[in-house]
Design an enzyme around this catalytic site. Sequence first.
Site, short mmCIF file in Angstrom:
data_model
loop_
_atom_site.label_atom_id
_atom_site.label_comp_id
_atom_site.label_asym_id
_atom_site.label_seq_id
_atom_site.Cartn_x
_atom_site.Cartn_y
_atom_site.Cartn_z
N GLY A 17 43.33 56.38 62.57
CA GLY A 17 44.12 57.33 63.35
C GLY A 17 45.57 57.14 62.96
N GLY A 18 46.46 57.61 63.83
CA GLY A 18 47.88 57.55 63.54
C GLY A 18 48.42 56.14 63.48
CG MET A 19 49.06 52.38 66.29
SD MET A 19 49.13 52.36 68.09
CE MET A 19 49.66 50.69 68.35
CB ALA A 20 44.98 51.20 64.06
CG ASP A 131 45.29 59.45 72.71
OD1 ASP A 131 45.39 60.71 72.65
OD2 ASP A 131 45.34 58.72 71.71
P1 ATP Z 1 44.84 57.79 67.29
O1 ATP Z 1 45.50 58.48 66.16
O2 ATP Z 1 43.85 58.65 68.02
O3 ATP Z 1 45.75 57.07 68.22
P2 ATP Z 1 44.07 55.16 66.42
O4 ATP Z 1 44.86 54.91 65.19
O5 ATP Z 1 44.58 54.55 67.67
O6 ATP Z 1 43.84 56.70 66.64
P3 ATP Z 1 41.27 54.65 67.03
O7 ATP Z 1 41.14 55.95 67.69
O8 ATP Z 1 41.17 53.45 67.90
O9 ATP Z 1 42.61 54.60 66.12
O10 ATP Z 1 40.16 54.51 65.91
C1 ATP Z 1 40.14 55.44 64.83
C2 ATP Z 1 38.73 55.90 64.55
O11 ATP Z 1 37.90 54.77 64.20
C3 ATP Z 1 38.02 56.54 65.73
O12 ATP Z 1 38.34 57.91 65.85
C4 ATP Z 1 36.55 56.30 65.36
O13 ATP Z 1 36.14 57.22 64.38
C5 ATP Z 1 36.59 54.92 64.71
N1 ATP Z 1 36.30 53.84 65.68
C6 ATP Z 1 37.19 53.32 66.56
N2 ATP Z 1 36.64 52.33 67.29
C7 ATP Z 1 35.36 52.21 66.88
C8 ATP Z 1 34.25 51.35 67.25
N3 ATP Z 1 34.39 50.41 68.20
N4 ATP Z 1 33.07 51.51 66.61
C9 ATP Z 1 32.95 52.47 65.66
N5 ATP Z 1 33.95 53.30 65.26
C10 ATP Z 1 35.14 53.18 65.85
MG MG Z 2 42.19 57.45 68.31
MG MG Z 3 45.34 55.49 69.41
#
Ligand code: ATP
Ligand code: MG
Ligand code: MG
Length: 281
Positions: A17-20, A131
């Site tokens: 996603g955007g952060m990780a 979110d």
């Molecule tokens: P955002 O841009 O929404 O803030 P983010 O960078 O915070 O995203 P996450 O949403 O936590 O990241 O994770 C990104 C993606 O990884 C999720 O949309 C999903 O596809 C996958 N993912 C996250 N957690 C898990 C998990 N526990 N098991 C399997 N897939 C996962």
């Molecule tokens: Mg996310």
């Molecule tokens: Mg997030």
Amino acid sequence: GKILGNRYEIVEKIGGGGMALVYKARCRLLNRFVAIKILRSEFINDEEFINKFRRESQAAASLSHPNIVSIYDVGVEDNVYYIVMEYVNGKTLKQYIREQGKLSIEESLDIAIKIAEALSHAHENHIVHRDIKPHNILVTEDGRVKVTDFGIARAATASTVTNTSNVIGSVHYFSPEQARGGYTDEKSDIYSLGVVMYEMVTGRVPFQGDSPISVALKHIQEDIEPPSYFDSSISKSIESIIMKCVQKDQSLRYGNIELLLSDLKKVRDREEIDIEDNTIF
Ligand code: ATP
Ligand code: MG
Ligand code: MG
């Protein structure tokens, strides 16, 4: 693959996603798969992001619920900040809706109830997710539903928190107060869940736009077309629940997640619900 914390062997990338970035990994000590969320390298010198990442892990770790992804561990090694969590072998609700076009009322209700149960547990513990969107909901083939990404979650009691510029959520699911950058509480999650339900039953988000700003403005100013406008077979009861979630005026929305959950269960169990038409449209 690369080893983290002397015990997690990276298998493959599963999301981002955007952060990780999120990887599937194997825990060598417990011989099981886990998911590892790693802070993007462009943010490793950004204290605000590191703190946000820490808050995310703490918020999620304070919760324990079958519909919330469990947190197992956190760590930092060679400037790699990571959160170890339950691995969910499934897809995001976004992918699932895209594949199916839209979901049946029965399945939409089942998923909405499971998300509402997760939020009920979070809100009970004074955590607002902030979110809620289909990309942050994981669904498995055997019907399990798990809420993840407490990345911008906040303790509900923290007052006068404003959205800082680096809060990157998806505006399609923003409540009007969130779109304005104002104070958000549990009712903001209720609005976002309403948008998710809307998308499940119609296959579309309420507002499209050329830019995030234009979509955000519509959440503030424009009325949402009732789901039956797109599909006349959508029942009055499910429609009234969705429309009561996406009221712009917080005082017209469900007062808390328990009330929403109770109505969702009544509709699932084919019982009458009591929503006055004139408060809805
Ligand atoms: P955002 O841009 O929404 O803030 P983010 O960078 O915070 O995203 P996450 O949403 O936590 O990241 O994770 C990104 C993606 O990884 C999720 O949309 C999903 O596809 C996958 N993912 C996250 N957690 C898990 C998990 N526990 N098991 C399997 N897939 C996962
Ligand atoms: Mg996310
Ligand atoms: Mg997030």
